[in-house]
Write a protein that holds these residues in place. Structure first.
Motif, PDB file in Angstrom:
ATOM      1  N   GLY A 386       3.695  -1.068  -8.031  1.00 39.15           N
ATOM      2  CA  GLY A 386       3.234  -2.162  -8.868  1.00 39.15           C
ATOM      3  C   GLY A 386       3.331  -3.533  -8.233  1.00 39.15           C
ATOM      4  N   ALA A 387       3.676  -3.607  -6.945  1.00 39.76           N
ATOM      5  CA  ALA A 387       3.653  -4.903  -6.265  1.00 39.76           C
ATOM      6  C   ALA A 387       2.202  -5.281  -5.993  1.00 39.76           C
ATOM      7  N   HIS A 388       1.998  -6.441  -5.343  1.00 41.69           N
ATOM      8  CA  HIS A 388       0.632  -6.853  -5.059  1.00 41.69           C
ATOM      9  C   HIS A 388       0.455  -7.091  -3.571  1.00 41.69           C
ATOM     10  N   GLY A 389      -0.718  -6.898  -3.100  1.00 41.60           N
ATOM     11  CA  GLY A 389      -1.035  -7.422  -1.780  1.00 41.60           C
ATOM     12  C   GLY A 389      -1.420  -6.407  -0.722  1.00 41.60           C
ATOM     13  N   GLY A 390      -0.875  -5.251  -0.681  1.00 41.67           N
ATOM     14  CA  GLY A 390      -1.197  -4.380   0.442  1.00 41.67           C
ATOM     15  C   GLY A 390      -1.676  -3.024   0.004  1.00 41.67           C
ATOM     16  N   MET A 391      -2.952  -2.800   0.063  1.00 40.72           N
ATOM     17  CA  MET A 391      -3.480  -1.474  -0.230  1.00 40.72           C
ATOM     18  C   MET A 391      -3.521  -0.688   1.051  1.00 40.72           C
ATOM     19  N   PRO A 392      -3.488   0.641   0.963  1.00 39.61           N
ATOM     20  CA  PRO A 392      -3.715   1.407   2.177  1.00 39.61           C
ATOM     21  C   PRO A 392      -5.141   1.125   2.624  1.00 39.61           C
ATOM     22  N   MET A 431      12.798  -0.357  -4.820  1.00 37.27           N
ATOM     23  CA  MET A 431      12.210   0.410  -3.738  1.00 37.27           C
ATOM     24  C   MET A 431      12.832  -0.011  -2.411  1.00 37.27           C
ATOM     25  N   GLY A 432      14.095  -0.308  -2.441  1.00 32.77           N
ATOM     26  CA  GLY A 432      14.767  -0.756  -1.232  1.00 32.77           C
ATOM     27  C   GLY A 432      14.683  -2.267  -1.154  1.00 32.77           C
ATOM     28  N   ALA A 433      14.840  -2.804   0.042  1.00 28.29           N
ATOM     29  CA  ALA A 433      14.783  -4.249   0.225  1.00 28.29           C
ATOM     30  C   ALA A 433      13.352  -4.728  -0.005  1.00 28.29           C
ATOM     31  N   ALA A 434      13.170  -6.031   0.076  1.00 26.38           N
ATOM     32  CA  ALA A 434      11.850  -6.614  -0.129  1.00 26.38           C
ATOM     33  C   ALA A 434      10.841  -5.934   0.793  1.00 26.38           C
ATOM     34  N   PRO A 435       9.622  -5.717   0.299  1.00 27.10           N
ATOM     35  CA  PRO A 435       8.627  -5.030   1.113  1.00 27.10           C
ATOM     36  C   PRO A 435       8.388  -5.761   2.443  1.00 27.10           C
ATOM     37  N   VAL A 436       8.156  -4.976   3.465  1.00 30.18           N
ATOM     38  CA  VAL A 436       7.898  -5.542   4.784  1.00 30.18           C
ATOM     39  C   VAL A 436       6.474  -5.181   5.151  1.00 30.18           C
ATOM     40  N   ARG A 437       5.753  -6.126   5.664  1.00 34.79           N
ATOM     41  CA  ARG A 437       4.378  -5.853   6.055  1.00 34.79           C
ATOM     42  C   ARG A 437       4.386  -5.088   7.390  1.00 34.79           C
ATOM     43  N   ALA A 438       3.603  -4.032   7.455  1.00 33.04           N
ATOM     44  CA  ALA A 438       3.539  -3.228   8.672  1.00 33.04           C
ATOM     45  C   ALA A 438       2.673  -3.926   9.717  1.00 33.04           C
ATOM     46  N   PRO A 447     -10.817   6.485  15.647  1.00 36.23           N
ATOM     47  CA  PRO A 447     -11.186   7.695  14.913  1.00 36.23           C
ATOM     48  C   PRO A 447     -10.010   8.631  14.624  1.00 36.23           C
ATOM     49  N   SER A 448      -8.859   8.363  15.248  1.00 36.95           N
ATOM     50  CA  SER A 448      -7.718   9.262  15.026  1.00 36.95           C
ATOM     51  C   SER A 448      -6.908   8.889  13.798  1.00 36.95           C
ATOM     52  N   VAL A 449      -7.305   7.836  13.117  1.00 42.00           N
ATOM     53  CA  VAL A 449      -6.528   7.364  11.969  1.00 42.00           C
ATOM     54  C   VAL A 449      -7.442   7.263  10.750  1.00 42.00           C
ATOM     55  N   ASP A 450      -7.086   7.963   9.688  1.00 34.28           N
ATOM     56  CA  ASP A 450      -7.923   7.867   8.486  1.00 34.28           C
ATOM     57  C   ASP A 450      -7.216   7.133   7.349  1.00 34.28           C
ATOM     58  N   MET A 451      -6.030   6.598   7.623  1.00 31.69           N
ATOM     59  CA  MET A 451      -5.301   5.911   6.562  1.00 31.69           C
ATOM     60  C   MET A 451      -4.236   5.016   7.181  1.00 31.69           C
ATOM     61  N   ARG A 452      -4.071   3.831   6.608  1.00 31.10           N
ATOM     62  CA  ARG A 452      -2.995   2.937   7.051  1.00 31.10           C
ATOM     63  C   ARG A 452      -2.280   2.384   5.826  1.00 31.10           C
ATOM     64  N   VAL A 453      -0.990   2.229   5.955  1.00 30.53           N
ATOM     65  CA  VAL A 453      -0.208   1.654   4.862  1.00 30.53           C
ATOM     66  C   VAL A 453       0.244   0.273   5.304  1.00 30.53           C
ATOM     67  N   ASP A 454      -0.115  -0.759   4.519  1.00 28.57           N
ATOM     68  CA  ASP A 454       0.222  -2.131   4.916  1.00 28.57           C
ATOM     69  C   ASP A 454       1.591  -2.558   4.405  1.00 28.57           C
ATOM     70  N   MET A 455       1.969  -2.007   3.263  1.00 30.00           N
ATOM     71  CA  MET A 455       3.214  -2.450   2.635  1.00 30.00           C
ATOM     72  C   MET A 455       4.076  -1.229   2.348  1.00 30.00           C
TER      73      MET A 455
END
Ligand SMILES: [Cu+2]
Length: 608
Positions: A386-392, A431-438, A447-455
């Protein structure tokens, strides 16, 4: 993690193979007439032995086995599955002569053992491998204590039987007191050629996933959540082109799960007298299977993780990732049998054994838990809560618009409870400490990556999918504290961030979007203390194993947590650990899921 084809409702499960739980008692075939065996097969099949001392001779050969009613050939060490349990003593210099009687190269890697890199047993990195007919001599001083294991690092030999336990007794008295001491090796067996399994995954990554959503699931959701929410839920997963039931690449559709080389029907049994303290050394020697272990009626006190003594913590259940070890103490008080139940994370099958006061007894075997869907937390990390800002962020022409839609879907879901969807979230809102941006490497945009998690999420107190809020006290990494603290008091001088990446359509697995063949070695400076940051950009859990050096896991706020050789990183999770680069040479660093490693999730580390 495969896309769900439109329409998203597939028909109910295909009939499972009837030997799901292993019809045959299983094991190495004794007394097979010689003309049935190929000439290169080992002469006499053996039950698992315990070998002690300083000199060991191990012979790798093909041996006939039968776990399912159909005879197959296995790759064995001294003719048994698992191979012999090696019992060493701290401070001893040991010599192991390994003879290869196969018609292909082989190797043995001593998992979790700190040793010179030339003795580590990884072909192409530590040494050339052991050619057919050759004997290779491993010699090293044993500088540690605890429960470890060993396995082949060649091809898919590990999947076909090449693994065994190592128990290292302390030079002085063991601080862990027990009246009985059993090794419990969990593993997965397939009658299929592992090359075939791999080829099937390459062609269709959800080939073995029979947990896919069914019409029945749909109507259950409608009943619980209403028609609108049930449709939304499916639409969301479709738009993300992901499958929330993708918990394991390989299931009981082909696997028979073994405990000490014995099928559930064979019921491996350890004896006890009521009131005794029984030490169980759980080792996950499987190729691909995470097990959730419990012993109904008994509490387990975890005293060791990956060979390192930890502050005792008492639980009902623990998840053991591939290549991890956990030592627990149980104290059965009643004159009755207890089932050791180890269900696979995807809930398609189990390994099972019994603790009994007398041979031949068995207790009730629990039903498998229902498979749970991956949650938005597994999908999006901190965002999923429910945080804001980083979608996969998806990659490629298809994924991007889909992601826009899913974001829309998420917003709509916030009030509608779709995110939770009746499925448990990790305990506690934090969810642990404050979210860290990846920080995504440039190589991740390929082409080897089909998903990334930003937060990513950083919490260690999540037992993982299928174990959240199940009414049992389940071990998490947040519970583990190595006695004595870190080996090196220094803080990190340098930080390396690596991302666990994959593309499910292609069944490629990689680090930072580069499969092993496209990668260059990671360099550690000899003697330095460094922090490694792992971000899991995939929806699967990866047990990451760094050879030759300890990985000292940190809590979300950067305090020492636990020393391990294998760190399991959950979907959309960020973990950090410190390493002291005190071991010169060339080392392997990889996901311990065998088919992930083979598909490219592997790096070489050079310490110089
Ligand atoms: Cu993996």
């Amino acid at each position: 993690m495969k896309r769900i084809s439109e329409p998203s409702l597939v028909l109910p499960n295909l009939p499972r193979r009837q030997f799901l739980q292993g019809l045959a008692a299983g094991g190495v075939m004794l007394g097979l007439s010689p003309w049935l065996k190929p000439a290169w097969a080992q002469e006499a099949a053996q039950p698992v032995k315990v070998l002690t001392g300083k000199e060991f001779h191990l012979t790798i050969a093909q041996t006939p086995v039968n776990f399912t009613g159909r005879p197959r050939m296995a790759t064995t060490i001294n003719g048994s599955i698992p191979g012999p349990t090696l019992r060493w003593r701290e401070g001893d210099t040991i010599t192991l002569r390994v003879t290869n009687r196969l018609n292909e190269p082989t190797s043995i890697h001593w998992h979790g053992i700190i040793l010179p890199y030339q003795m580590d047993g990884v072909p192409g990195i530590s040494f050339p491998g052991i050619a057919p007919g050759e004997t290779f001599t491993y010699r090293f001083k044993v500088e540690q204590t605890g429960t470890y294991w060993y396995h082949s690092h060649s091809g898919f030999q590990e999947q076909t039987g090449m693994y065994g336990a190592i128990v290292i007794d302390p030079a002085d008295a063991d601080p862990i007191r027990a009246d009985r001491d059993y090794v419990v090796v969990l593993s997965d067996w397939t009658d299929e050629d592992p090359m075939t399994v791999f080829a099937k995954l390459k062609k269709q990554s959800d080939y073995y996933n029979f947990n896919q959503l069914t019409v029945v699931d749909f109507f259950r959701d409608v009943a619980h959540e209403g028609l609108g929410a049930a449709i939304e839920k499916r639409k969301m997963w479709n738009q993300m082109r992901m499958n929330p039931t993708d918990l394991a690449d390989v299931s009981a559709y082909t696997y028979t799960y073994l405990m000490n080389g014995t099928t559930p029907a064979g019921n491996w049994t350890g004896l006890f007298r009521p009131g005794e303290r029984v030490r169980l050394r759980f080792i996950n020697g499987s190729a691909m299977t995470f097990f959730d272990v419990r012993i109904p009626g008994l509490k387990m006190t975890v005293v060791q993780a990956d060979g390192q003594n930890v502050e005792p913590v008492t639980v009902d259940e623990l998840r053991i990732a591939v290549a991890e070890t956990y030592d627990v103490i149980v104290e059965p008080k009643e004159d009755q049998p207890y089932t050791i139940f180890a269900q696979s994370m995807d809930r398609t099958g189990y390994a099972r054994g019994t603790l009994a006061p007398r041979p031949g007894l068995a207790a009730e075997v629990p039903a498998l838990d229902k498979p749970e869907w991956l949650s938005m937390t597994d999908m999006m990390g901190a965002m999923g809560h429910g945080a804001h800002g980083g979608m996969p962020t998806g990659h490629g022409a298809h994924a991007m618009p889909a992601m826009d839609h899913s974001q829309h879907g998420m917003a709509g879901a916030a009030g509608g409870g779709m995110e939770h969807g009746g499925h448990a979230m990790p305990a506690g809102a934090a969810m642990g400490a404050a979210p860290v941006r990846a920080r995504h490497a440039k190589t991740e945009y390929g082409p080897s990556v089909d998903m990334r998690v930003d937060m990513p999420r950083t919490n260690l107190d999540d037992p993982g999918i299928g174990l959240r809020n199940n009414g049992r006290r389940v071990l998490t990494y947040a519970d583990l504290h190595t006695i004595g603290g870190p080996l090196d008091p220094r803080g990190p001088e340098r930080e390396i961030e690596l991302h666990l990446t994959g593309n499910m359509e292609r069944y490629t697995w990689s680090l930072d979007g580069l499969e092993f063949g496209k990668s260059t070695p990671v360099h550690f400076r000899y003697g330095e203390r460094l922090r490694v940051v792992f971000v899991n950009d995939t929806m699967m859990t990866h047990p990451m194993h760094l050879h030759g050096m300890w990985s000292e896991l940190e809590s979300p706020d950067g305090r020492f947590q636990v020393r391990k050789h294998t760190i399991s990183v959950q979907p959309a999770q960020r973990v950090t650990f410190l390493v002291t680069a005190d071991a010169l040479g060339r080392w392997a660093w990889h996901c311990h899921l065998l088919y992930h490693m083979d598909a490219g999730m592997f790096r070489e580390v050079v310490v110089a």
